[in-house]
Design an enzyme around this catalytic site. Sequence first.
Site, PDB file in Angstrom:
ATOM      1  N   ASP A   8       6.188  -5.726  -8.179  1.00 60.15           N
ATOM      2  CA  ASP A   8       4.912  -6.057  -8.809  1.00 60.15           C
ATOM      3  C   ASP A   8       4.420  -4.799  -9.521  1.00 60.15           C
ATOM      4  O   ASP A   8       5.155  -3.795  -9.613  1.00 60.15           O
ATOM      5  CB  ASP A   8       3.913  -6.659  -7.797  1.00 60.15           C
ATOM      6  CG  ASP A   8       3.276  -5.628  -6.875  1.00 60.15           C
ATOM      7  OD1 ASP A   8       3.686  -4.442  -6.914  1.00 60.15           O
ATOM      8  OD2 ASP A   8       2.367  -6.004  -6.116  1.00 60.15           O
ATOM      9  N   GLY A  66       2.931  -2.661  -3.585  1.00 60.31           N
ATOM     10  CA  GLY A  66       2.169  -1.445  -3.304  1.00 60.31           C
ATOM     11  C   GLY A  66       2.477  -0.858  -1.941  1.00 60.31           C
ATOM     12  O   GLY A  66       2.689   0.343  -1.790  1.00 60.31           O
ATOM     13  N   THR A  67       2.493  -1.724  -0.940  1.00 66.31           N
ATOM     14  CA  THR A  67       2.734  -1.279   0.438  1.00 66.31           C
ATOM     15  C   THR A  67       4.105  -1.667   0.979  1.00 66.31           C
ATOM     16  O   THR A  67       4.517  -1.169   2.030  1.00 66.31           O
ATOM     17  CB  THR A  67       1.698  -1.926   1.378  1.00 66.31           C
ATOM     18  OG1 THR A  67       1.798  -3.353   1.215  1.00 66.31           O
ATOM     19  CG2 THR A  67       0.280  -1.463   1.057  1.00 66.31           C
ATOM     20  N   GLY A  68       4.748  -2.634   0.334  1.00 60.29           N
ATOM     21  CA  GLY A  68       5.973  -3.221   0.887  1.00 60.29           C
ATOM     22  C   GLY A  68       5.664  -4.272   1.941  1.00 60.29           C
ATOM     23  O   GLY A  68       6.580  -4.829   2.545  1.00 60.29           O
TER      24      GLY A  68
HETATM   25  C1  RB5 Z   1      -1.499  -5.016  -5.112  1.00 59.31           C
HETATM   26  O1  RB5 Z   1      -2.726  -4.385  -5.267  1.00 59.31           O
HETATM   27  C2  RB5 Z   1      -1.048  -4.943  -3.674  1.00 59.31           C
HETATM   28  O2  RB5 Z   1      -1.884  -5.722  -2.884  1.00 59.31           O
HETATM   29  C3  RB5 Z   1       0.400  -5.376  -3.540  1.00 59.31           C
HETATM   30  O3  RB5 Z   1       1.186  -4.572  -4.341  1.00 59.31           O
HETATM   31  C4  RB5 Z   1       0.998  -5.264  -2.141  1.00 59.31           C
HETATM   32  O4  RB5 Z   1       0.763  -4.006  -1.617  1.00 59.31           O
HETATM   33  C5  RB5 Z   1       0.651  -6.341  -1.235  1.00 59.31           C
HETATM   34  O5  RB5 Z   1       1.010  -6.347  -0.056  1.00 59.31           O
END
Ligand code: RB5
Length: 146
Positions: A8, A66-68
Amino acid sequence: MRVAIAFDHAGVILRPVVIETVAACGGEIMDCGTDSTERVDYVPYAFAAADAVSSGQADRAIICCGTGLGSCIAASKVRGVRAVTVSDTYSARMSRLHNDANCLCLGGRVVGSELARDILTLWLETPFSDEERHRRRIIEVMAREG
Ligand code: RB5
């Protein structure tokens, strides 16, 4: 090895190192996007890569958000997928040896490119241990899919 990759907008920062490392490990890339930092929902991208594994079109998936975490939750809903979020090299290795993980999720806001490179290399190159106790546990988990 055929590797489906997906990102993403928050995970796309890892796209160059994912592509480089899959290639360095001799993998063939199946690109599920995105390739830009324009905001997108991670869900369809995670599903696209996980579906490729589920259908047998890919052997493994690598998904970066963002976090995986969100991508791992989404990918874990797909039949046959064993997804893990990893941010250290020990877990990368163990997720292959003990869990036969077929989907690696990384956080573009959590790991830097060089740590990601080490994690990716270990994860791509480490085989499943194939020990009976690990096979048994994996079968037990996957049986839950019905
Ligand atoms: C996007 O802001 C973020 O929520 C997404 O990349 C991810 O970390 C979701 O778990």
